[in-house]
Design a protein around this motif. Structure first.
Motif, short mmCIF file in Angstrom:
data_model
loop_
_atom_site.label_atom_id
_atom_site.label_comp_id
_atom_site.label_asym_id
_atom_site.label_seq_id
_atom_site.Cartn_x
_atom_site.Cartn_y
_atom_site.Cartn_z
N GLN A 26 0.85 -1.19 0.00
CA GLN A 26 0.00 0.00 0.00
C GLN A 26 0.89 1.24 0.00
OE1 GLN A 26 -2.93 1.54 -0.07
NE2 GLN A 26 -4.30 -0.17 -0.44
N MET A 27 0.52 2.27 0.76
CA MET A 27 1.34 3.49 0.78
C MET A 27 2.11 3.60 2.08
SD MET A 27 -1.03 6.25 -1.18
CE MET A 27 0.36 7.06 -1.92
N THR A 28 1.50 3.18 3.18
CA THR A 28 2.16 3.36 4.48
C THR A 28 2.27 2.07 5.29
OG1 THR A 28 0.04 4.12 5.38
CG2 THR A 28 1.62 5.80 4.71
N ALA A 29 1.58 1.01 4.89
CA ALA A 29 1.66 -0.25 5.65
C ALA A 29 3.04 -0.86 5.54
CB ALA A 29 0.60 -1.23 5.14
N GLY A 30 3.52 -1.03 4.31
CA GLY A 30 4.79 -1.68 4.09
C GLY A 30 5.99 -0.85 4.47
N SER A 31 5.76 0.40 4.87
CA SER A 31 6.86 1.24 5.37
C SER A 31 6.62 1.63 6.83
CB SER A 31 7.02 2.49 4.51
OG SER A 31 5.82 3.23 4.45
N PHE A 32 5.65 0.98 7.48
CA PHE A 32 5.43 1.08 8.93
C PHE A 32 4.96 2.48 9.37
CE2 PHE A 32 9.58 -1.52 8.66
CZ PHE A 32 8.91 -2.61 8.15
N MET A 33 4.34 3.23 8.47
CA MET A 33 3.98 4.61 8.80
C MET A 33 2.47 4.81 8.94
SD MET A 33 5.18 7.48 9.70
CE MET A 33 6.92 7.09 9.52
N TYR A 34 1.69 3.74 8.93
CA TYR A 34 0.24 3.86 9.07
C TYR A 34 -0.11 4.19 10.51
CZ TYR A 34 -4.70 2.49 8.53
OH TYR A 34 -6.08 2.47 8.48
N ILE A 35 -1.02 5.12 10.71
CA ILE A 35 -1.43 5.51 12.07
C ILE A 35 -2.94 5.39 12.25
CG2 ILE A 35 0.57 7.00 12.46
CD1 ILE A 35 -1.26 9.43 11.84
N GLY A 36 -3.54 4.43 11.54
CA GLY A 36 -4.98 4.25 11.66
C GLY A 36 -5.72 5.25 10.80
N PRO A 37 -7.04 5.31 10.92
CA PRO A 37 -7.82 6.22 10.08
C PRO A 37 -7.47 7.68 10.29
CG PRO A 37 -9.18 5.22 11.80
CD PRO A 37 -7.89 4.47 11.79
N GLN A 38 -6.81 8.01 11.44
CA GLN A 38 -6.37 9.39 11.63
C GLN A 38 -5.44 9.84 10.51
OE1 GLN A 38 -3.97 12.32 14.73
NE2 GLN A 38 -4.19 10.20 15.26
N GLY A 39 -4.73 8.87 9.90
CA GLY A 39 -3.76 9.19 8.87
C GLY A 39 -4.34 9.93 7.68
N ALA A 67 -0.26 9.31 18.01
CA ALA A 67 0.13 9.93 16.74
C ALA A 67 -0.76 11.12 16.42
CB ALA A 67 0.06 8.90 15.62
N ARG A 68 -0.22 11.99 15.58
CA ARG A 68 -1.00 13.13 15.11
C ARG A 68 -0.67 13.40 13.65
NH1 ARG A 68 -4.62 13.53 17.44
NH2 ARG A 68 -4.21 14.67 19.35
N ILE A 69 -1.65 13.89 12.91
CA ILE A 69 -1.44 14.33 11.54
C ILE A 69 -1.81 15.79 11.44
CG2 ILE A 69 -3.75 13.63 10.78
CD1 ILE A 69 -2.35 12.82 8.08
N LEU A 70 -1.06 16.52 10.63
CA LEU A 70 -1.29 17.96 10.48
C LEU A 70 -0.77 18.39 9.12
CD1 LEU A 70 -1.90 20.85 11.56
CD2 LEU A 70 0.43 20.87 12.47
N TYR A 71 -1.62 18.95 8.30
CA TYR A 71 -1.16 19.44 7.00
C TYR A 71 -0.25 20.65 7.22
CZ TYR A 71 -3.50 16.52 3.62
OH TYR A 71 -3.84 15.45 2.83
N ALA A 72 0.94 20.58 6.63
CA ALA A 72 1.91 21.65 6.79
C ALA A 72 2.79 21.71 5.55
CB ALA A 72 2.77 21.41 8.03
N ASP A 73 3.35 22.91 5.27
CA ASP A 73 4.29 23.06 4.17
C ASP A 73 5.71 22.87 4.71
OD1 ASP A 73 4.71 25.39 5.57
OD2 ASP A 73 4.15 26.74 3.94
N ALA A 74 6.72 23.12 3.87
CA ALA A 74 8.11 22.89 4.29
C ALA A 74 8.47 23.74 5.50
CB ALA A 74 9.06 23.18 3.13
N GLN A 75 8.08 25.02 5.48
CA GLN A 75 8.40 25.89 6.61
C GLN A 75 7.74 25.37 7.88
OE1 GLN A 75 6.86 29.89 6.32
NE2 GLN A 75 7.98 30.61 8.14
N GLY A 76 6.48 25.00 7.79
CA GLY A 76 5.77 24.51 8.96
C GLY A 76 6.38 23.22 9.49
N ARG A 77 6.70 22.28 8.60
CA ARG A 77 7.26 20.99 9.02
C ARG A 77 8.61 21.20 9.72
NH1 ARG A 77 5.51 16.80 4.12
NH2 ARG A 77 3.86 18.12 3.33
N ILE A 78 9.46 22.02 9.12
CA ILE A 78 10.80 22.23 9.69
C ILE A 78 10.72 22.92 11.04
CG2 ILE A 78 12.96 23.52 9.38
CD1 ILE A 78 12.62 22.97 6.33
#
Length: 668
Positions: free
Chosen positions: A206-219, A504-515
């Motif tokens: 998939q997109m995040t299962a095989g790379s261990f980054m899935y965080i449930g439906p919150q993702g 876990a938490r998800i938050l839409y952010a751009d490069a400035q916000g992420r950094i």
């Protein structure tokens, strides 16, 4: 099980003494039986492939058992070796380790196999019907052992779940490199995957299962909220008279399970169809949907009642989505917005269930008579599209939610194309996420508190909000709305009870916000304001990581939508800029052979080295995608990359010169 017994179990890897057989647990949501696709000689090969994980002294016991699994389930899962301990995101210090980075990876992969998170946990499938962490339990045991014993001078190589081994490396290199399903392009059709997966040589991550980054439906819930919120802002039904809008969709099994809660947050009434009772009731028990109704007419009536109350509410219709759409069309209900998030990237193996069959009957036909099943799926898609077309003719706004609904409907012969030969309906990326978010660099940034302490998550929410408020004070007009929506999101995140599994938490952010958010987290770790390290990541559904012509890059119009240079550049660039682990997949959310996507994970431990890594890698991880989108002449991306170059003098990106359409048109 106490902590020492757990740690010893991890350290032993594949046990030398065979554990007893595990009984098949009917209470667990299991993957459907896969179709019988291997020849007799290939079945012998699959069995030999499985037995190579075990010494020859065990083959006489395991060979008939594995052959029976292949016959009964279409795969060899090695159920006997499923561990006795509960798998979940423990505190990072609970995992035996010599490398803190490796321990963080153990936490993340454990979260992906948690019963509360995974769609089919005993088959090691996290979401999407076939999004696997590993192909079998031997791979899990061996990988955990490698991670528990490796140092920061080694790198673990995984291909399609198989741990090839630990290789000498260095502290600045990724601790794990993951590939999933990276097959030769001419062998990337659905049946190729079925065959190679049954042989035990490739898997769909998939997109995040095989790379261990899935965080449930919150993702996906933040992105879904943004989508529904802005769809509601953009389009008005001709009969709309104000008040709460109605959103109709389907799918609750994996990422799609975010839809009801996102609808509530966005302030709409929603009906989400789900054919699998276990999936529907699981989301209800977790608080992701308000009620479950097994009658389509009653579900519609209940939704209309909540509209009359002008109160957001979410309904899971336990039944087939085709029946729901046809009743809505027959009753001429004014549906404001419609979509679909069944796993149509996997239409023939449990991703979509045809009308007219019970869930159990469909599962039997799927494996026993796959050709008839295929024809019934196609017929159902044609019926579903016909009903949707009737409602859109009345004014409903329908959008593809990146699950290959339009693509598979077109292949089924549904009336889904317009006179220009393109899809009648847009992808949500074309209308909403592309121009509003991805082109500006905003995407699903996420983090996991490895202390597994809710108090740490609360602290990170507060830190992130403070950072965004500071950025918003000086932001240009072009991105003020995005920042405002994201600030509102993170302020309310804790109240919406979205955590399933890891903290876990998800938050839409751009490069400035992420950094800036990541830097603030690293400082908080260093100062002891957080009890443990923080793992950074993102969904691959983002600005830069994924080349997918029917989803992430569906708003690329320069002819390059079917190229995958960006995803490959992304994972290579992340790997030498400081990622803790990197992954590259064939498959993703729209189907095997339809997309290439890359991902990463990064551990923040409070060190100066982590500060250096996060700044270097996160800047590339976003701006690689903006540069590609800018070159495609997306005006929002041109603005964003120019702004990025002003902020970082070392960044120099080739900008497009715009041709005069009148000049071009005069020559043809």
């Amino acid at each position: 099980m106490d902590i020492h017994t757990f740690q010893n179990a991890v350290l032993q890897g594949i046990p030398d003494i065979l554990p007893g057989p595990k009984p098949f647990d009917p209470a667990v949501n299991h993957a459907p039986k896969r179709k019988d696709i291997l020849s007799t000689e290939e079945k012998k090969l699959a069995l030999s492939n499985a037995l190579r994980y075990f010494p020859q002294k065990h083959h006489a016991v395991l060979a008939p058992e594995f052959a029976d699994e292949l016959k009964r389930f279409g795969r060899i899962y090695m159920y006997r070796f499923r561990p006795d301990y509960r798998i979940f995101a423990r505190d990072i210090e609970s995992f035996p380790h010599k490398s803190k980075q490796a321990a963080a990876i153990m936490l993340m992969l454990s979260n992906n196999l948690d019963d509360a998170v995974a769609q089919h946990p005993h088959e090691l499938i996290t979401y999407g019907g076939n999004g696997a962490v590993f192909q079998n339990w031997a791979q899990y045991l061996l990988t955990m052992q490698y991670l528990a014993t490796m140092t920061n001078e080694q790198t673990l190589v995984l291909y399609s779940g198989h741990p090839m081994g630990l290789f000498p490396s260095h502290s600045g290199a990724p601790r794990v490199v993951v590939t999933n399903g990276m097959v030769i392009p001419n062998y990337s059709k659905p049946d190729d995957w079925e065959r190679m997966n049954a042989l035990g040589v490739s898997q769909y991550g998939q997109m995040t299962a095989g790379s261990f980054m899935y965080i449930g439906p919150q993702g996906i819930v933040h992105g879904t909220t943004i989508t529904v919120l802005n769809a509601s802002r953009m389009k008005q039904h001709p009969n709309y008279k104000g008040g709460i809008k109605l959103f109709v969709t389907s799918g609750l099994g994996g990422m799609s399970g975010a839809q009801p809660k996102a609808g509530n947050i966005a302030g709409v009434v929603s009906i989400t169809a789900e054919i699998n009772p276990k999936a529907a009731w699981k989301r209800h028990s977790q608080g992701w949907v308000d009620e479950v109704i097994d009658d389509a007419g009653k579900a519609i009536d209940t939704a209309l009642e909540w509209q009359q109350k002008n109160t957001p509410h979410s309904i899971a219709y336990l039944g087939n989505i085709v029946d729901l759409w046809e009743q809505l069309a027959e009753r001429q209900i004014d549906v404001d917005m419609g979509s679909d998030q069944t796993s149509l990237h996997n239409p023939w193996a449990g991703g979509y269930y045809p009308a007219g069959l019970s869930y159990e009957e469909a599962n039997e036909m799927m494996a026993g008579n796959p050709e008839q099943f295929r024809e019934l799926v196609k017929a159902s898609l044609r019926r579903q599209v016909n009903a949707i077309n009737k409602l859109t003719a009345r004014g409903m706004y329908f959008f593809d939610y990146g699950n290959a609904f339009l693509l598979e409907s077109s292949r089924a012969g549904a009336d889904i194309m317009n006179k220009r030969g393109t899809f009648r309906y847009p992808s949500y990326v074309q209308d909403i996420m592309g121009p509003m978010c991805f082109d500006y660099g905003f995407g699903p940034f996420r983090w996991v508190c490895t202390s597994s302490d809710p108090a740490d998550l609360e602290t990170t929410d507060r830190i992130a909000c403070e950072v965004l408020e500071h950025i918003a004070a000086g932001a240009p007009d072009e991105i003020r709305q995005q920042l405002s929506d994201n600030i509102h999101w993170i302020r309310e995140a804790g109240n919406n009870k979205m955590v399933v599994g890891s903290q876990a938490r998800i938050l839409y952010a751009d490069a400035q916000g992420r950094i800036e958010i990541a830097s603030a987290f690293n400082k908080a770790i260093r100062e002891g304001k957080l009890k443990g390290p923080v793992v950074l990541g993102r969904d691959h559904h983002d600005v830069s990581g994924t080349d997918s012509p029917f989803r992430e890059t569906s708003n690329i119009y320069d002819g390059s939508a079917f190229t995958a240079d960006m995803a490959i550049h992304n994972v290579i660039g992340d790997s030498f800029r400081g990622a803790t682990w990197v992954s590259i997949h064939n498959g993703g959310g729209v189907g095997w052979g339809e997309v290439i996507n890359g991902g990463f994970g990064m551990l923040l431990d409070g060190s100066q080295e982590a500060d250096n890594r996060l700044r270097m890698m996160l800047h590339w991880d976003v701006n690689n995608g903006i540069a590609r989108r800018s070159w495609a002449r997306n005006k929002e991306a041109v603005f964003a990359i120019k702004r990025a170059m002003e902020a970082e003098p070392r960044l120099k990106v080739t900008l497009p010169n715009l041709a005069d359409d009148a000049l071009i048109n005069s020559l043809f």
